[in-house]
Write an enzyme that holds these catalytic residues in place. Structure first.
Site, PDB file in Angstrom:
ATOM      1  CG  HIS A 161      -1.980  -1.070   1.134  1.00  0.00           C
ATOM      2  ND1 HIS A 161      -1.789  -2.325   1.673  1.00  0.00           N
ATOM      3  CD2 HIS A 161      -3.206  -1.094   0.547  1.00  0.00           C
ATOM      4  CE1 HIS A 161      -2.869  -3.068   1.441  1.00  0.00           C
ATOM      5  NE2 HIS A 161      -3.728  -2.353   0.757  1.00  0.00           N
ATOM      6  CE  LYS A 206      -4.631  -4.554  -5.940  1.00  0.00           C
ATOM      7  NZ  LYS A 206      -4.633  -4.834  -4.519  1.00  0.00           N
ATOM      8  CE  LYS A 214     -11.601   4.233   0.650  1.00  0.00           C
ATOM      9  NZ  LYS A 214     -10.978   4.400   1.929  1.00  0.00           N
TER      10      LYS A 214
HETATM   11  N1  MSP Z   1     -10.499  -9.700   2.508  1.00  0.00           N
HETATM   12  C1  MSP Z   1      -9.303 -10.074   1.861  1.00  0.00           C
HETATM   13  C2  MSP Z   1      -9.421 -11.445   1.236  1.00  0.00           C
HETATM   14  C3  MSP Z   1      -9.781 -12.538   2.179  1.00  0.00           C
HETATM   15  S1  MSP Z   1      -9.995 -14.067   1.361  1.00  0.00           S
HETATM   16  C4  MSP Z   1     -10.036 -15.176   2.572  1.00  0.00           C
HETATM   17  C5  MSP Z   1      -8.987  -9.076   0.766  1.00  0.00           C
HETATM   18  N2  MSP Z   1     -10.015  -8.340   0.325  1.00  0.00           N
HETATM   19  S2  MSP Z   1      -9.926  -7.244  -0.864  1.00  0.00           S
HETATM   20  O1  MSP Z   1     -11.207  -6.585  -0.870  1.00  0.00           O
HETATM   21  O2  MSP Z   1      -8.785  -6.424  -0.718  1.00  0.00           O
HETATM   22  O3  MSP Z   1      -9.863  -8.078  -2.164  1.00  0.00           O
HETATM   23  C6  MSP Z   1      -8.647  -8.469  -2.726  1.00  0.00           C
HETATM   24  C7  MSP Z   1      -8.961  -9.200  -3.997  1.00  0.00           C
HETATM   25  O4  MSP Z   1      -9.841  -8.406  -4.822  1.00  0.00           O
HETATM   26  C8  MSP Z   1      -7.757  -9.475  -4.872  1.00  0.00           C
HETATM   27  O5  MSP Z   1      -7.035 -10.631  -4.496  1.00  0.00           O
HETATM   28  C9  MSP Z   1      -8.425  -9.627  -6.218  1.00  0.00           C
HETATM   29  O6  MSP Z   1      -9.073 -10.865  -6.284  1.00  0.00           O
HETATM   30  C10 MSP Z   1      -9.468  -8.525  -6.179  1.00  0.00           C
HETATM   31  N3  MSP Z   1      -8.940  -7.248  -6.612  1.00  0.00           N
HETATM   32  C11 MSP Z   1      -8.966  -6.068  -5.921  1.00  0.00           C
HETATM   33  N4  MSP Z   1      -8.398  -5.107  -6.692  1.00  0.00           N
HETATM   34  C12 MSP Z   1      -7.975  -5.641  -7.858  1.00  0.00           C
HETATM   35  C13 MSP Z   1      -7.310  -5.155  -8.990  1.00  0.00           C
HETATM   36  N5  MSP Z   1      -6.984  -3.886  -9.128  1.00  0.00           N
HETATM   37  N6  MSP Z   1      -7.006  -6.047  -9.956  1.00  0.00           N
HETATM   38  C14 MSP Z   1      -7.304  -7.381  -9.859  1.00  0.00           C
HETATM   39  N7  MSP Z   1      -7.922  -7.863  -8.815  1.00  0.00           N
HETATM   40  C15 MSP Z   1      -8.327  -7.014  -7.825  1.00  0.00           C
HETATM   41  O7  MSP Z   1      -7.857  -9.023   0.326  1.00  0.00           O
END
Ligand code: MSP
Length: 472
Positions: free
Chosen positions: A147, A294, A297
């Site tokens: 981040h 990427k 947020k």
């Molecule tokens: N809550 C945890 C996951 C727990 S699973 C037991 C988390 N949440 S998250 O809201 O940050 O979601 C992350 C996931 O969202 C990534 O691994 C991916 O699957 C998806 N993505 C979020 N932003 C993304 C992009 N910019 N590009 C591709 N996938 C994206 O981590």
């Protein structure tokens, strides 16, 4: 009937969903539809991750209780799934009481097996990741490597999981199953994390109370990542009907590379500690980028999917993401790129071909597809080889290649229509048989294309099949 359990990560409810989340859900849905179409009994799971400091802080900033905040945001993720045409069989929330009860039971199982001890820990914590970092893993200026935000020093007396004791068993898993993490580069990366040495994992928190209580210590809540990872198991205990456990273990767990370590190192060790079979495969995709970064947020470069869906329809977004972002690699989302693929490929190459074919069958043959005379055996072979290529691409979880293979057929049919020129054949009654065959081949080719494309663009393909006189 063979079973297929497919999962997405459960998304954090600290902020609104964006195209990055939509990407994973859509890719998972394409896979779910492909496997159902192949006759498998699929259980497709998604949901929201609602506990921990990150969510508690977001709720506080919004002036709401964590539960009220989670309810609001979780419903947005659920609604997004509907708009995306996602066919998930269940939507889990980690605030579901049944999930909490199962997490407690699983923790007790780990405790009973002797893998949990109490200790104290101090480390650099990133709340956005909900994870500790070693000094050496931080970026210049003590920033989180994901981040790029300052980390904070956190010291606690916690319960620990003996992750270090699982090194050899994890390496044995990697040796036995060279494709349990795909693509290969991610397998290598995860393996190096294990070889590099594993520290025990703090699995509880005393300074926050927004979480699942530790069964033997009500002063502590379960670390949010442990709570979250267990969702894949707990969901089957109450969200998959009677005998939901028959779906275990997961056939494919899909996610981006940001959470590789949690799923490829910590997760299998937690399952081993509980005596539960580990997943069959973890598939890591790339990031959806916007302006070279990427989409997230934290960087603030978010794309709201809704305006695109309003303008072009959900199928166009599904197609664009599958095709534009090479599965497994990072790829850029751009409004211009979207428009170009929509116009050039969906409208011109597929849409026009379909409209022209249906119109010609209407005009020249009163709307009835002529019978096959068998004169286009070569084309039938080409269709069969495309079907085989698409299936092989899906077997390797290469979603982009699957759609590219389908497009080979779309382009072949566009050439066919120009070569045969049915409008010329129609002028010459002596060439009626040739016209029949041309119209049959186009209709049959389009039927195959529409069946193959259905996982990507379900609504459009069902309309196409109906226009061709097929039962969708
Ligand atoms: N809550 C945890 C996951 C727990 S699973 C037991 C988390 N949440 S998250 O809201 O940050 O979601 C992350 C996931 O969202 C990534 O691994 C991916 O699957 C998806 N993505 C979020 N932003 C993304 C992009 N910019 N590009 C591709 N996938 C994206 O981590």
């Amino acid at each position: 009937m063979s079973r297929y359990l497919l999962t997405t990560p459960i998304y954090y409810v600290n902020a609104e969903p964006h195209v990055g989340h939509a990407y994973t859900t859509i890719m998972a849905d394409i896979l779910a539809r492909h496997h159902r179409q192949s006759g498998e009994e699929v259980f497709f799971l998604t949901g929201t991750d609602e506990h921990g400091a990150k969510i508690a802080q977001a709720a506080e900033a919004a002036g709401r209780t964590p539960k009220a905040h989670a309810d609001e945001l979780s419903s947005k993720f659920r609604a997004l799934g509907g708009v995306l045409d996602a066919t998930n069989d269940f939507f889990i929330r980690t605030t579901d009481p049944q999930h909490g009860a199962e997490v407690r039971a699983l923790l007790q199982r780990m405790h009973d097996s002797g893998d949990i001890y109490s200790g104290s820990y101090g480390g650099w914590y990133c709340t956005a990741c909900e994870a500790f970092y070693n000094e050496g893993d931080l970026e210049e200026g003590r920033l989180c490597p994901i981040h790029r935000r300052p980390v904070e020093w956190l010291e606690e007396d916690n319960w620990f999981f003996r992750l270090s004791a699982y090194r050899d068993r994890l390496l044995a898993l990697y040796d036995e199953r060279p494709d349990w993490v795909i693509p290969q580069a991610r397998y290598n990366e995860a393996r190096r994390m294990i070889e590099g040495g594993l520290e025990d994992l703090s699995i509880s928190r005393s300074q926050i109370d927004w979480g699942v209580q530790v069964p033997w210590d009500p002063q502590q809540v379960v670390y949010v990542w442990v709570d979250a990872l267990f969702n894949y198991w707990t969901a089957l205990t109450y969200g998959a009907g009677e005998d939901g456990m028959r779906f275990w273990p997961p056939d494919l767990q899909l996610m981006a590379k940001d959470i590789l370590k949690f799923h490829a190192v910590i997760w299998p060790a937690l399952l081993m500690a509980c005596g539960i079979e580990v997943p069959r495969r973890v598939a890591i995709h790339g990031y959806v980028l916007k302006g070279g970064e990427k989409m997230s947020k934290t960087t603030g470069n978010l794309v709201d999917p809704f305006p695109f869906i309003d303008t072009y329809g959900i199928d166009a977004l599904r197609y664009y993401l599958a095709r534009e972002i090479r599965f497994g690699e990072d790829g850029t989302f751009s409004a211009e790129g979207f428009d170009a693929r929509y116009t050039g490929e969906l409208a011109n190459e597929y849409g026009n071909l379909l409209n022209r074919t249906v119109a010609m069958i209407g005009r020249y043959r009163d709307g009835t597809v002529p019978a096959d005379s068998g004169a286009d055996a070569a084309l039938a072979d080409e269709v069969a080889s495309v079907v085989a290529a698409v299936t092989a691409a899906f077997d390797g979880v290469d979603i982009t290649r699957a759609v590219e293979e389908i497009w080979v057929l779309v382009r072949r049919l566009n050439r066919l229509v120009e070569e045969r020129a049915p409008w010329t054949l129609a002028k010459d009654p002596d060439r009626a048989a040739e016209l029949d065959q041309a119209l049959f081949s186009l209709a049959e080719g389009l039927r195959a294309v529409s069946v193959l494309l259905w996982p990507f663009m379900p609504g459009s393909c069902e309309r196409a099949l109906a226009a061709l006189g097929q039962d969708p």
